[in-house]
Scaffold this motif. Sequence first.
Motif, PDB file in Angstrom:
ATOM      1  N   ARG A  41      -0.178   1.197  -0.496  1.00  0.00           N
ATOM      2  CA  ARG A  41      -1.391   2.006  -0.402  1.00  0.00           C
ATOM      3  C   ARG A  41      -2.342   1.452   0.666  1.00  0.00           C
ATOM      4  O   ARG A  41      -2.964   2.194   1.405  1.00  0.00           O
ATOM      5  CB  ARG A  41      -2.085   2.056  -1.759  1.00  0.00           C
ATOM      6  CG  ARG A  41      -3.234   3.034  -1.817  1.00  0.00           C
ATOM      7  CD  ARG A  41      -3.744   3.139  -3.228  1.00  0.00           C
ATOM      8  NE  ARG A  41      -2.664   3.591  -4.089  1.00  0.00           N
ATOM      9  CZ  ARG A  41      -2.700   4.677  -4.823  1.00  0.00           C
ATOM     10  NH1 ARG A  41      -3.770   5.429  -4.828  1.00  0.00           N
ATOM     11  NH2 ARG A  41      -1.678   5.028  -5.557  1.00  0.00           N
ATOM     12  N   TRP A  45      -3.999   3.099   3.979  1.00  0.00           N
ATOM     13  CA  TRP A  45      -5.409   3.029   4.408  1.00  0.00           C
ATOM     14  C   TRP A  45      -5.504   2.570   5.862  1.00  0.00           C
ATOM     15  O   TRP A  45      -6.318   3.077   6.629  1.00  0.00           O
ATOM     16  CB  TRP A  45      -6.202   2.100   3.510  1.00  0.00           C
ATOM     17  CG  TRP A  45      -6.360   2.579   2.100  1.00  0.00           C
ATOM     18  CD1 TRP A  45      -6.257   3.865   1.633  1.00  0.00           C
ATOM     19  CD2 TRP A  45      -6.613   1.777   0.949  1.00  0.00           C
ATOM     20  NE1 TRP A  45      -6.435   3.898   0.279  1.00  0.00           N
ATOM     21  CE2 TRP A  45      -6.665   2.635  -0.169  1.00  0.00           C
ATOM     22  CE3 TRP A  45      -6.801   0.413   0.754  1.00  0.00           C
ATOM     23  CZ2 TRP A  45      -6.901   2.172  -1.448  1.00  0.00           C
ATOM     24  CZ3 TRP A  45      -7.038  -0.056  -0.527  1.00  0.00           C
ATOM     25  CH2 TRP A  45      -7.087   0.821  -1.610  1.00  0.00           C
ATOM     26  N   ASN A  48      -4.669   5.507   7.995  1.00  0.00           N
ATOM     27  CA  ASN A  48      -5.797   6.446   8.046  1.00  0.00           C
ATOM     28  C   ASN A  48      -6.862   5.946   9.008  1.00  0.00           C
ATOM     29  O   ASN A  48      -7.441   6.733   9.762  1.00  0.00           O
ATOM     30  CB  ASN A  48      -6.393   6.648   6.657  1.00  0.00           C
ATOM     31  CG  ASN A  48      -5.426   7.280   5.694  1.00  0.00           C
ATOM     32  OD1 ASN A  48      -4.390   7.807   6.082  1.00  0.00           O
ATOM     33  ND2 ASN A  48      -5.745   7.209   4.417  1.00  0.00           N
ATOM     34  N   HIS A  73      -4.672  13.323   7.793  1.00  0.00           N
ATOM     35  CA  HIS A  73      -5.589  12.405   8.465  1.00  0.00           C
ATOM     36  C   HIS A  73      -5.512  12.507   9.986  1.00  0.00           C
ATOM     37  O   HIS A  73      -6.200  11.769  10.683  1.00  0.00           O
ATOM     38  CB  HIS A  73      -5.319  10.972   8.001  1.00  0.00           C
ATOM     39  CG  HIS A  73      -5.541  10.818   6.528  1.00  0.00           C
ATOM     40  ND1 HIS A  73      -6.787  10.699   5.979  1.00  0.00           N
ATOM     41  CD2 HIS A  73      -4.675  10.812   5.501  1.00  0.00           C
ATOM     42  CE1 HIS A  73      -6.684  10.603   4.668  1.00  0.00           C
ATOM     43  NE2 HIS A  73      -5.403  10.679   4.343  1.00  0.00           N
TER      44      HIS A  73
END
Length: 112
Positions: A41, A45, A48, A73
Amino acid sequence: MKQDKINFFDMVYQVVMLIPEGRVSTYGAIAAYLGSKGSARMVGWAMNASHQQKDIPAHRVVNRFGMLTGKNHFQDINAMQRLLEKEGVAIEQDQVKDFERVFWDPTQHLIH
């Protein structure tokens, strides 16, 4: 804590920069290579956040099933697919076709 996050993101970007054109890797494979197997995860991030830097090929990072989960994104929702198809990666219904064939595992190609 913030410093650790920044360093992890930078390490993610270094690995992503090595994914060859026409190949894809996964959030989990990158996290595992970095010695943080449970941090898929956080790799997401990092991807992104990478859109602020033009030279990070974030379009080459998909989920463990080859799904284009990061497409929302990008500047437009179809950009990730267009970039992958331009590199010769076939996409069908937001998923990489022949995922096993185009999957790039950093543990098989890089030295720690």
